[in-house]
Motif scaffolding. Structure first.
Motif, mmCIF file in Angstrom:
data_model
loop_
_atom_site.group_PDB
_atom_site.id
_atom_site.type_symbol
_atom_site.label_atom_id
_atom_site.label_comp_id
_atom_site.label_asym_id
_atom_site.label_seq_id
_atom_site.Cartn_x
_atom_site.Cartn_y
_atom_site.Cartn_z
ATOM 1 N N ARG A 10 0.779 -1.201 0.053
ATOM 2 C CA ARG A 10 0.007 0.156 -0.089
ATOM 3 C C ARG A 10 0.651 1.243 0.008
ATOM 4 N NH1 ARG A 10 -2.902 -1.558 5.345
ATOM 5 N NH2 ARG A 10 -3.069 0.510 5.602
ATOM 6 N N GLY A 11 2.090 1.093 0.309
ATOM 7 C CA GLY A 11 2.828 2.154 0.151
ATOM 8 C C GLY A 11 3.353 2.584 -1.310
ATOM 9 N N VAL A 12 4.596 3.597 -1.277
ATOM 10 C CA VAL A 12 4.775 4.028 -2.530
ATOM 11 C C VAL A 12 6.351 3.806 -2.474
ATOM 12 C CG1 VAL A 12 5.071 5.959 -4.236
ATOM 13 C CG2 VAL A 12 3.040 5.785 -2.627
ATOM 14 N N LEU A 13 6.719 3.057 -3.719
ATOM 15 C CA LEU A 13 8.186 3.032 -4.112
ATOM 16 C C LEU A 13 8.677 3.814 -4.836
ATOM 17 C CD1 LEU A 13 10.746 1.086 -3.578
ATOM 18 C CD2 LEU A 13 9.915 -0.489 -5.507
ATOM 19 N N VAL A 14 9.725 4.490 -4.325
ATOM 20 C CA VAL A 14 10.380 5.402 -5.145
ATOM 21 C C VAL A 14 11.949 5.167 -5.208
ATOM 22 C CG1 VAL A 14 8.617 7.449 -4.503
ATOM 23 C CG2 VAL A 14 10.907 7.238 -3.198
ATOM 24 N N ASP A 15 12.563 6.152 -6.326
ATOM 25 C CA ASP A 15 14.180 5.969 -6.405
ATOM 26 C C ASP A 15 14.631 6.864 -5.543
ATOM 27 O OD1 ASP A 15 13.833 8.349 -7.669
ATOM 28 O OD2 ASP A 15 14.491 7.577 -9.638
ATOM 29 N N GLU A 16 16.143 6.997 -5.629
ATOM 30 C CA GLU A 16 16.784 7.989 -4.713
ATOM 31 C C GLU A 16 16.290 9.365 -4.777
ATOM 32 O OE1 GLU A 16 21.089 8.127 -5.365
ATOM 33 O OE2 GLU A 16 20.680 7.492 -7.309
ATOM 34 N N LEU B 29 10.755 2.590 0.227
ATOM 35 C CA LEU B 29 9.488 2.449 0.342
ATOM 36 C C LEU B 29 8.704 3.207 1.350
ATOM 37 C CD1 LEU B 29 6.909 0.784 -0.524
ATOM 38 C CD2 LEU B 29 7.716 -0.807 1.373
ATOM 39 N N ILE B 30 7.863 4.356 0.748
ATOM 40 C CA ILE B 30 7.195 5.103 1.699
ATOM 41 C C ILE B 30 5.994 4.711 2.476
ATOM 42 C CG2 ILE B 30 6.768 7.746 1.859
ATOM 43 C CD1 ILE B 30 9.716 7.146 1.031
ATOM 44 N N LEU B 31 5.681 4.869 3.595
ATOM 45 C CA LEU B 31 4.468 4.430 4.518
ATOM 46 C C LEU B 31 4.239 5.588 5.294
ATOM 47 C CD1 LEU B 31 5.800 0.978 5.811
ATOM 48 C CD2 LEU B 31 4.680 1.151 3.690
ATOM 49 N N ASP B 32 2.826 5.753 5.484
ATOM 50 C CA ASP B 32 2.368 6.542 6.645
ATOM 51 C C ASP B 32 2.140 5.988 7.862
ATOM 52 O OD1 ASP B 32 -0.121 5.371 6.335
ATOM 53 O OD2 ASP B 32 -0.988 6.894 5.372
ATOM 54 N N GLN B 33 1.580 6.433 8.759
ATOM 55 C CA GLN B 33 1.733 5.929 10.167
ATOM 56 C C GLN B 33 0.560 4.639 10.115
ATOM 57 O OE1 GLN B 33 3.132 7.111 13.463
ATOM 58 N NE2 GLN B 33 2.901 4.899 13.442
ATOM 59 N N ALA B 34 -0.559 4.915 9.450
ATOM 60 C CA ALA B 34 -1.433 3.749 9.523
ATOM 61 C C ALA B 34 -0.908 2.403 8.925
ATOM 62 C CB ALA B 34 -2.663 4.131 8.765
ATOM 63 N N MET B 35 -0.059 2.617 7.882
ATOM 64 C CA MET B 35 0.521 1.514 7.136
ATOM 65 C C MET B 35 1.450 0.945 8.031
ATOM 66 S SD MET B 35 0.895 3.270 3.294
ATOM 67 C CE MET B 35 -0.578 3.825 2.517
ATOM 68 N N TRP B 36 2.297 1.528 8.745
ATOM 69 C CA TRP B 36 3.392 1.180 9.548
ATOM 70 C C TRP B 36 2.720 0.436 10.659
ATOM 71 C CZ3 TRP B 36 5.106 1.040 14.610
ATOM 72 C CH2 TRP B 36 6.349 0.694 14.965
ATOM 73 N N ASP B 37 1.682 0.935 11.510
ATOM 74 C CA ASP B 37 0.956 0.240 12.448
ATOM 75 C C ASP B 37 0.244 -1.014 11.946
ATOM 76 O OD1 ASP B 37 1.507 2.533 13.984
ATOM 77 O OD2 ASP B 37 -0.632 3.282 13.984
ATOM 78 N N ASP B 38 -0.126 -0.973 10.947
ATOM 79 C CA ASP B 38 -0.720 -2.371 10.467
ATOM 80 C C ASP B 38 0.421 -3.384 10.031
ATOM 81 O OD1 ASP B 38 -3.323 -1.319 10.211
ATOM 82 O OD2 ASP B 38 -3.464 -0.977 8.205
ATOM 83 N N ALA B 39 1.653 -2.748 9.515
ATOM 84 C CA ALA B 39 2.390 -3.769 9.210
ATOM 85 C C ALA B 39 3.003 -4.314 10.595
ATOM 86 C CB ALA B 39 3.428 -3.258 8.600
ATOM 87 N N ASN B 40 3.241 -3.602 11.567
ATOM 88 C CA ASN B 40 3.887 -3.742 12.841
ATOM 89 C C ASN B 40 2.725 -4.922 13.660
ATOM 90 O OD1 ASN B 40 5.694 -3.377 15.045
ATOM 91 N ND2 ASN B 40 4.180 -2.610 16.075
#
Length: 483
Positions: free
Chosen positions: A301-307, A336-347
């Motif tokens: 659900r995050g966003v994958l970006v280059d440098e 890989l960019i995540l917001d707090q909700a995504m981090w919480d779900d993954a954790n």
């Protein structure tokens, strides 16, 4: 006569044991998965990108049902019980739970593949706990040992391929065999096990390289030379070259720093044997690096970006495809960019005892969440934290554009599947997980070589490097030894 350098199994024994099969296998039918050879072919044509000719690819698809049935019925590999039991894993994952015998093991449900072929689960996994390559090999080993016309030599290493005086035909093989003494062979097995696992703990690659040196010394000093005469032919199936650091630096420098995937026998023996008899080589620069971001299921659900902050691909791609895009188009670096909700779900998924994650998946997810990341409040601050600033920086624009589409449940840029699309809360805490293919302390990237000895697609016959000579008669190559 089968000759094995150690005690049998190679990379297969250490693998997940997944067999890619389709077209309507028994396991697929029992699980209610619709597939046919034409549908499978449509997918693989796009996936292989011309690396395999159409005739060979079609034959692979049309013979797939029969090949899997042979593994089940003749060899005895347990892809679910013959009474109809099966375990279809419905989600997307790098490797499924232990009850699984069938799952989508590639890009079947991702764009653009799902637009060309009906998605179908084709990863057939032997039933068992965790990685089941040992179960696959165990069945093959028992079938071979019970066959009256097959002899197996263990702890024997090929030194050279013997050719006719004109160099056109393979006539045999020069081998060195270690003594049958238990202490010698036990030491050899220990060296192989320690060396194969070494790169997981030793980024400097001292352990596996030292084990290879000791093994070569053992064969040189203790090995008995044997000359074998081949009546019909010799098949080289002696692995790839990713445990050979010098070969990787020479042939596939873009993957230098990745963690070897396979076993200590992937030391480039096929390159040495083939070069000595004038074999042709192909695609030595190509490797398969693995950067799986699922599980945990919140990561896609995050966003994958280059440098520089530019988006790389649809995040629901197969892990090897993501790594390939990073290496081939973005210098092997990304976030890989995540917001707090995504981090919480993954954790939550990684820490829950109820989740279906394997221990290594759980540990890797937590390592990424806790250590292999940068964090900041707000997208501008995150851009500064990861160094995505300056004239070429695009992180702020990338994420804002992504959110515009995500709020409408779409991804016009890459076509990510709807279940993985969610806007990011850009004003709150954000997390950037380092996705660099090489040099990432907390997330080493497994990698194996794809190139090798060039062979005729239909027969596996080794092709000659000499102009006007199509193949080296009686010599064949298979597996990672071949391109």
């Amino acid at each position: 006569l089968l000759i094995d350098r150690v005690d049998g199994g190679g990379s297969t024994r250490r693998s997940g044991g997944v067999i890619y099969a389709g077209g309507g296998t028994r396991v697929q039918e029992r699980a209610g998965v619709r597939d046919d050879p034409d549908n499978m072919l449509a997918y693989l044509r796009l996936e292989c990108e011309g690396a395999v000719d159409d005739e060979t690819l079609r034959a692979f698809c049309e013979q797939s049902v029969g090949n899997l049935a042979w593994l089940e019925n003749r060899v005895g590999v347990p892809f679910g019980a013959l009474t109809g039991e099966h375990g279809l894993f419905q989600g997307k994952t790098s490797y499924p739970p232990s009850w699984t015998t069938l799952y989508a093991s590639g890009n079947e449900s991702a764009a653009p593949f799902r637009e060309h072929a009906r998605p179908a689960a084709r990863g057939h996994r032997p039933l068992g706990d965790h990685l089941t390559g040992n179960i696959l090999f165990g069945a093959l080993e028992r079938a071979v040992e019970s066959h009256p016309n097959i002899t197996v030599w263990l702890h024997a290493r090929a030194d050279a391929v013997r050719m006719s005086p004109d160099g056109k035909r393979c006539t045999g093989l020069a081998v060195r065999a270690l003594p049958a003494a238990a202490d010698v062979r036990s030491l050899h097995v220990m060296l192989h096990m320690v060396g194969s696992a070494g790169p997981m703990f030793d980024a400097k690659r001292q352990i596996d390289r030292q084990c290879l040196l000791v093994e070569r010394q053992m064969f040189a000093e203790l090995g008995e030379p044997v000359e074998l005469v081949a009546r019909r032919g010799v098949v080289l199936a002696c692995g790839g070259f990713f445990f050979n650091l010098e070969a990787v630096q020479e042939h596939a420098p873009a993957y230098t720093g990745c963690m070897p995937l396979g076993n200590l026998g992937d030391d480039g023996a096929a390159l040495e044997l083939g070069a000595a008899v004038g074999a042709r080589f192909e695609n030595l620069e190509r490797c398969s690096a693995w950067k799986f971001i699922n599980p945990p299921t919140a990561f896609p659900r995050g966003v994958l970006v280059d440098e520089h902050g530019r988006r790389v691909a649809n995040e629901d791609l197969y892990g090897a495809s993501l790594a390939d895009v990073l290496v081939q188009r973005h210098g092997g670096r990304g976030w890989l960019i995540l917001d707090q909700a995504m981090w919480d779900d993954a954790n939550a998924e990684c820490t829950s005892t109820a989740s279906a994650l394997h221990p290594d998946q759980r540990d890797q997810g937590l390592a990424n969440l806790m250590f292999n990341r940068e964090t900041a409040v707000g997208v501008e601050a995150l851009a500064a934290a990861i160094g995505a600033t300056g004239p070429r920086a695009a992180l702020v624009e990338t994420l804002r554009e992504y959110n515009v589409d995500a709020r409408q449940g779409r991804d016009r840029a890459f076509g990510k599947a709807a279940q993985f699309i969610a806007p990011l809360a850009l004003d709150g805490p954000l997390f950037a997980i380092r996705m660099d293919v090489a040099g990432t302390r907390f997330w080493p990237t497994p990698c194996m070589s794809l190139g090798g000895i060039a062979v005729a697609a239909a027969s596996g016959a080794v092709l000659s490097a000499a102009p006007g000579r199509p193949s080296l008669m009686g010599l064949y190559a298979a597996g990672r030894a071949a391109s």
